[in-house]
Design a protein around this motif. Sequence first.
Motif, short mmCIF file in Angstrom:
data_model
loop_
_atom_site.label_atom_id
_atom_site.label_comp_id
_atom_site.label_asym_id
_atom_site.label_seq_id
_atom_site.Cartn_x
_atom_site.Cartn_y
_atom_site.Cartn_z
N LYS A 158 39.57 59.02 13.24
CA LYS A 158 38.70 59.28 12.10
C LYS A 158 37.97 58.00 11.73
O LYS A 158 38.60 56.94 11.56
N LEU A 159 36.65 58.09 11.60
CA LEU A 159 35.88 56.97 11.10
C LEU A 159 36.14 56.82 9.60
O LEU A 159 35.97 57.76 8.84
N LYS A 160 36.58 55.62 9.19
CA LYS A 160 36.90 55.39 7.79
C LYS A 160 35.88 54.49 7.08
O LYS A 160 35.68 54.60 5.88
N ASN A 207 25.18 37.30 16.13
CA ASN A 207 24.19 38.36 16.23
C ASN A 207 24.44 39.47 15.22
O ASN A 207 25.56 39.66 14.75
N GLU A 208 23.38 40.23 14.93
CA GLU A 208 23.56 41.39 14.05
C GLU A 208 24.47 42.40 14.75
O GLU A 208 24.52 42.47 15.97
N ARG A 209 25.19 43.19 13.96
CA ARG A 209 26.14 44.12 14.54
C ARG A 209 26.51 45.22 13.54
O ARG A 209 26.33 45.07 12.33
N VAL A 210 27.00 46.30 14.08
CA VAL A 210 27.52 47.40 13.28
C VAL A 210 29.00 47.53 13.62
O VAL A 210 29.37 47.67 14.80
N ILE A 211 29.85 47.47 12.61
CA ILE A 211 31.31 47.53 12.80
C ILE A 211 31.78 48.91 12.33
O ILE A 211 31.58 49.28 11.17
N CYS A 212 32.40 49.66 13.23
CA CYS A 212 32.95 50.97 12.90
C CYS A 212 34.47 50.89 12.93
O CYS A 212 35.05 50.55 13.97
N LEU A 213 35.11 51.16 11.80
CA LEU A 213 36.56 51.09 11.70
C LEU A 213 37.14 52.50 11.73
O LEU A 213 36.80 53.33 10.89
N PHE A 214 38.03 52.74 12.69
CA PHE A 214 38.63 54.05 12.87
C PHE A 214 40.12 54.02 12.56
O PHE A 214 40.79 53.02 12.79
N GLU A 215 40.60 55.14 12.07
CA GLU A 215 42.03 55.38 11.93
C GLU A 215 42.46 56.28 13.08
O GLU A 215 41.87 57.34 13.28
N THR A 216 43.45 55.85 13.86
CA THR A 216 43.87 56.61 15.03
C THR A 216 45.39 56.71 15.07
O THR A 216 46.09 56.08 14.26
N VAL A 244 41.53 50.89 14.81
CA VAL A 244 40.75 50.44 15.96
C VAL A 244 39.32 50.20 15.47
O VAL A 244 38.79 51.00 14.69
N ALA A 245 38.71 49.11 15.90
CA ALA A 245 37.32 48.82 15.53
C ALA A 245 36.44 48.87 16.77
O ALA A 245 36.82 48.38 17.83
N GLN A 246 35.29 49.48 16.61
CA GLN A 246 34.26 49.49 17.65
C GLN A 246 33.07 48.72 17.08
O GLN A 246 32.49 49.12 16.05
N ILE A 247 32.74 47.60 17.71
CA ILE A 247 31.69 46.71 17.19
C ILE A 247 30.50 46.75 18.12
O ILE A 247 30.61 46.45 19.32
N LEU A 248 29.36 47.12 17.58
CA LEU A 248 28.13 47.34 18.35
C LEU A 248 27.21 46.17 18.07
O LEU A 248 26.70 46.01 16.96
N VAL A 249 27.02 45.32 19.07
CA VAL A 249 26.33 44.04 18.88
C VAL A 249 24.86 44.17 19.28
O VAL A 249 24.54 44.59 20.39
N GLY A 250 23.98 43.78 18.37
CA GLY A 250 22.55 43.75 18.66
C GLY A 250 22.18 42.55 19.52
O GLY A 250 22.99 41.65 19.73
N ALA A 251 20.95 42.53 20.00
CA ALA A 251 20.48 41.46 20.87
C ALA A 251 18.96 41.46 20.92
O ALA A 251 18.31 42.36 20.37
N THR A 252 18.38 40.46 21.59
CA THR A 252 16.94 40.40 21.75
C THR A 252 16.41 41.68 22.37
O THR A 252 16.98 42.19 23.33
N ILE A 253 15.35 42.22 21.83
CA ILE A 253 14.66 43.43 22.29
C ILE A 253 15.44 44.70 21.99
O ILE A 253 14.98 45.80 22.26
N VAL A 254 16.64 44.61 21.41
CA VAL A 254 17.32 45.83 20.98
C VAL A 254 16.62 46.29 19.70
O VAL A 254 16.91 45.81 18.61
N GLY A 255 15.66 47.19 19.87
CA GLY A 255 14.82 47.57 18.75
C GLY A 255 15.56 48.38 17.70
O GLY A 255 15.10 48.50 16.57
N ILE A 286 35.71 60.78 9.15
CA ILE A 286 34.89 61.64 10.00
C ILE A 286 35.58 61.73 11.36
O ILE A 286 35.80 60.71 12.02
N ASN A 287 35.94 62.93 11.76
CA ASN A 287 36.69 63.12 12.99
C ASN A 287 35.84 62.79 14.22
O ASN A 287 34.67 63.17 14.30
N VAL A 288 36.46 62.08 15.17
CA VAL A 288 35.84 61.88 16.49
C VAL A 288 36.86 62.26 17.55
O VAL A 288 38.06 62.09 17.38
N GLU A 289 36.36 62.79 18.65
CA GLU A 289 37.21 63.14 19.78
C GLU A 289 37.00 62.14 20.91
O GLU A 289 35.90 61.59 21.07
#
Length: 282
Positions: A153-155, A182-191, A196-207, A234-237
């Motif tokens: 579940k996304l918390k 770098n800029e990033r989006v951190i998603c924290l899940f309860e499992t 568990v964290a999923q970190i989505l890292v931005g970069a040059t040209i990542v529009g 929010i449930n994820v499979e």
Amino acid sequence: MLNQIKAIIQYFLPKQLLTCMFGWLAEKEFGGLTTLMIKGFIKLYKIDLSEAEFENAQDYKTFNQFFARHLKSNARLIDDSESSIVMPADGVISQFGSIQEKTLLQAKGHFYSLDALVACHPDMIKYFTNGSYVTTYLAPSNYHRFHAPFNGKLKEMIYVPGSLYSVNKATTENIANIFARNERVICLFETEIGPVAQILVGATIVGSIEIKWEGIITPPREGIMKRWNYPLGINVEKGEDFGCFKLGSTVITLFAQNSIQFMDTLKIGDTARVGQKMAKIN
């Protein structure tokens, strides 16, 4: 030496400007010109569109539609064993292993801190100290949607503003603290294995970084941290597609201490494919 020169150039590039310009261009419908751009990209990076939901370049009205393309439903098999943790993205395993107290390895000779990576979030620092991590690099040639490696579940979700350095091999080996800068989006899940964290890292040209539940997170780039809380979760499979990069970047996955064991066959430099078994639950 060549990689060092490439890294030095990164300091002087107008990264924000280039990213904004490319992001604008990639969202525009230019008809035949867009098709030519896509065909050129396919040829340059040897992209196989036969596994895509839409197989022809002319099926995409914008470059971003092509880049964030969905695959056919059977293009990636998700390991369905109850004890498995699967790859979150197509790409290359650039690093993985144990977090040493609060320190992660970026590349040979370069380390960065857990505190900086999670923007000093006190709970996440506590959860992942002495935990495990895996870093997956998505090259321009890869499929650019990311998936859940587990059921959960996304918390909470946090957008952290930052720089837009390239995250390829040349720069990660020569510029310190890229993932924490770098800029990033951190998603924290309860499992079932804990946080568990999923970190989505931005970069040059990542529009753009887009998340299924909230839409486009960037742009705009307002230079402020943003936070979303989901008290009920929010449930994820496992294997579920929950967003995309609009051009290549990196996914970092953090696990709590003693919660998983990486597969003995996993090696740095391995090709990653969504749904393949990456680790098993302890």
